[in-house]
Structures are given as structure tokens and as C-alpha cells.
Design an enzyme around this catalytic site. Sequence first.
Site, PDB file in Angstrom:
ATOM      1  N   THR A  44     -33.002  -6.770  -5.094  1.00 55.06           N
ATOM      2  CA  THR A  44     -33.398  -6.032  -3.889  1.00 55.06           C
ATOM      3  C   THR A  44     -32.380  -6.207  -2.766  1.00 55.06           C
ATOM      4  O   THR A  44     -32.359  -5.396  -1.835  1.00 55.06           O
ATOM      5  CB  THR A  44     -34.768  -6.526  -3.388  1.00 55.06           C
ATOM      6  N   GLY A 125     -23.540 -22.742 -13.769  1.00 55.94           N
ATOM      7  CA  GLY A 125     -23.764 -21.670 -14.717  1.00 55.94           C
ATOM      8  C   GLY A 125     -25.216 -21.372 -14.994  1.00 55.94           C
ATOM      9  O   GLY A 125     -25.536 -20.651 -15.944  1.00 55.94           O
ATOM     10  N   ALA A 126     -26.114 -21.916 -14.183  1.00 58.55           N
ATOM     11  CA  ALA A 126     -27.556 -21.739 -14.414  1.00 58.55           C
ATOM     12  C   ALA A 126     -28.173 -20.722 -13.469  1.00 58.55           C
ATOM     13  O   ALA A 126     -29.387 -20.540 -13.461  1.00 58.55           O
ATOM     14  CB  ALA A 126     -28.270 -23.082 -14.267  1.00 58.55           C
ATOM     15  N   GLY A 127     -27.364 -20.074 -12.650  1.00 61.52           N
ATOM     16  CA  GLY A 127     -27.899 -19.116 -11.703  1.00 61.52           C
ATOM     17  C   GLY A 127     -28.609 -19.755 -10.527  1.00 61.52           C
ATOM     18  O   GLY A 127     -29.477 -19.142  -9.909  1.00 61.52           O
ATOM     19  N   SER A 129     -26.917 -21.179  -7.855  1.00 60.05           N
ATOM     20  CA  SER A 129     -26.023 -21.148  -6.684  1.00 60.05           C
ATOM     21  C   SER A 129     -25.222 -22.419  -6.492  1.00 60.05           C
ATOM     22  O   SER A 129     -25.075 -22.914  -5.370  1.00 60.05           O
ATOM     23  CB  SER A 129     -26.812 -20.830  -5.407  1.00 60.05           C
ATOM     24  N   SER A 131     -22.019 -22.649  -6.707  1.00 60.40           N
ATOM     25  CA  SER A 131     -20.811 -22.342  -5.925  1.00 60.40           C
ATOM     26  C   SER A 131     -21.134 -22.231  -4.441  1.00 60.40           C
ATOM     27  O   SER A 131     -20.374 -22.730  -3.596  1.00 60.40           O
ATOM     28  CB  SER A 131     -20.163 -21.051  -6.430  1.00 60.40           C
ATOM     29  N   GLU A 163     -16.012 -16.646  -0.805  1.00 58.56           N
ATOM     30  CA  GLU A 163     -16.321 -16.307  -2.196  1.00 58.56           C
ATOM     31  C   GLU A 163     -15.881 -14.887  -2.536  1.00 58.56           C
ATOM     32  O   GLU A 163     -15.359 -14.631  -3.618  1.00 58.56           O
ATOM     33  CB  GLU A 163     -17.811 -16.483  -2.474  1.00 58.56           C
ATOM     34  N   ASP A 175     -27.259 -16.291  -1.304  1.00 59.58           N
ATOM     35  CA  ASP A 175     -27.083 -17.671  -1.754  1.00 59.58           C
ATOM     36  C   ASP A 175     -26.652 -18.587  -0.618  1.00 59.58           C
ATOM     37  O   ASP A 175     -27.193 -19.687  -0.436  1.00 59.58           O
ATOM     38  CB  ASP A 175     -26.053 -17.738  -2.883  1.00 59.58           C
TER      39      ASP A 175
END
Length: 380
Positions: A44, A125-127, A129, A131, A163, A175
Site C-alpha cells: 500500500t 534476508g528475512a524481510g 529491515s 539494512s 539506500e 522501513d
Amino acid sequence: MPEPDHRARTLGSEAEAAFRSEFGAAPALAWAAPGRVNLIGEHTDYNDGFVMPFALPFYAVAAASKADAWEFHSTFDGGRTVRPGSLGGVEGWAAYLAGVAWALNESGYEVGPARIALHSDVPQGAGLSSSAAIECAVLLALAGLHGHDIARDEAARIARKAENEYVGAPTGILDQSASLLCEAGRAMFMDCRDLSREQVPFRLEDEGLTMLVVDTDAPHRHADGEYASRRADCERAAELLGVASLREAPDGAAVGDDRLDRRLRHVVGENRRVADTVAILKGGAVAGIGELLTASHVSLRDDYEVSSVELDSAVDAALGAGALGARMTGGGFGGSAIALVEAAAARKVETAVAEAAAAQGLPAPRVSAARPAQGAHRVH
């Protein structure tokens, strides 16, 4: 300023120890910034809609001091130290540190060379956030070293600039905003059209509940191209409806194209589910959001087509074991799911999720209990 989160304080001590070991002195300061999970409100954000993240009790910590040259050390990736001659062209994990320094300077907040020791327990890599957590911790550490008092809203924009323009990842601002602005015991309702926000009570323990986060250990397959495709679908649907974004699309709207109408139905329905979740949480009945979480997953799976076999397995197994609601979270095509469960049933649900993955030959998921944690704060 709130007291440091206990887990963040522990990680801060570990980051300080790594700084001492690598650089031979104590850091001047250390900041912690958390990962996040999105309770509800998926895909969204780029449609000017509603999102509702909360901070996870997993943190990236940046311990830092001024120096004569840039030196970046991490406790992961084999404990390497990177010593770039300049802020240009840095790659890998160090790019997030160099990118934040670059973005601060580009935004008018001058920062000079520093030594930074980075330590994090946010799953990569787990979604969740990882980074953004790194970017926000480093940004606040560098700002603190150089005496810059940056409003959190602006800090989120600067971290996103790092980013987007330095690292090259086309992310939105969700994020970074969650990492910097979320509060303990609350979920943050944010309107992505004007970035207004409201902290909504989300005290699971008051009702004997817990939120399980299931890292499926599945890669984000074909994610970049699929994300771009979904966004293009939404833009085309908005164009056909004659609205600026699908935020303006009314209930029941359709454009006469099956794929576009399914994308449209998800976005309109998801915005409504976020608003309904806010209303339920304000009424104090946390368990009541379970059906909305599950409906969100069904919509993401069937109308938006961004789920995966691993995510569906985790959600179906959790619901089958008695979860009040469950859904994939994040962009999809891999990553993590969440399940709202009665605390007494958490172990049963965790076991069911693991057994379902094993039965299908999927990677063993990593399950952790999450609470709405404190946003970025200083730990030294």
C-alpha cells in the site's frame, strides 16, 4: 530520552567490546536501531495508502568515534574491517555505512571520518529491515559525533536517500521511518500520502497473546522484477480510473481487466483492513485483529500474487494449530510471516510450522516471539 531496551543495551556492550578490540580504545558513543515487521498494510505504501509497522526487539548497533580516516568494522562477515580511501564506490555491507555518511553530507549535515564498529542481531534476508536498522544506527551515531540534531522524519529521508541513491535499492520510506519512530508497546499507523502517523497501543501481553515471527529462510525469488510489475499494474489501474493513486479508488472499483482488477481489489481492501485494525486496537481487543491478518494474507496470495510456498506453509500451519490470525509480511516471494497466538499455544504453533516445512521439504523456519519494541535510541 527513554531508558535503553535491555536487548539493545546488551548488543551495545558487545559493539563497544568489538570497537575496543579492533581499534584499541573505547567509542565515543553508540546508537541502536531496530528491525521492523509490518503488522498489516502490504504493498500500500507506493499507492499512497496506509501501513502499520512495529519495531522488533532485534537491533543494529553502531559504536563510533571521530578519526583521521574512515574505518568500518563489522562483527559479521568474518569480522572484517574496511578502510575506504573516500566515501565513493564502497560495496557490500560497508556501502550502507559509507552511503549514510555520503547522504548526510549531501543533505547539509557535514560529517568527517570516523571509526565505526557495527554489530547486529536483525536477521538478514528475512524481510525484517536489517539494512534500514544499520542505516539508522549509523546515521544517528555520525550525527551525534558531529553535533547535528536531526528530526527523526528528516533522518528517515536521509537514510532512504543513502539506500536509494548510494546502495541502489529502490525502497520506500517505511522501513527507515519504523526503525526511527516506532515506540515500545505500540504499532505505528502511518499515512504514506502525507507521512502523518499515530502511535496505537499494541500490548499483546495484556491479553495473554504473543506475536510469532517466522523467518522461512526462503530467498526473495524474482523479487525485483515482480515488485516492478505490481507497481506498474497499480499505476495503470489508477490511470484507467482517472485517479492520482489507488488511495483514491472507491470500494468496488474496477477497470475491466482481470489482473488489474485483482491488484486494485487488494490495495483498496488492504487500506480498509489497516483502518479496521486501528479501530480494533484502540478499543483494546487485540485478539480481534486476527481475522484481518488472515484476510490480508489471502488477498496477498490470491489477488496480489506475492506469496510463496514457504509463506503459505507457515501461515496455513499456524492457523491449523490454533493461531488467531497469520499472514506473510513484507514484500513477499520469500521472507517472513507473522502469527498472532495465545501465549500458552505458542510452542504448539511453532512446532506445527516446523513440521509442515519439513513435510514439504522446505527449509527449517526460524521462529521467534516478538513484542513491539523501542525505536532507535542511544545505548552509550
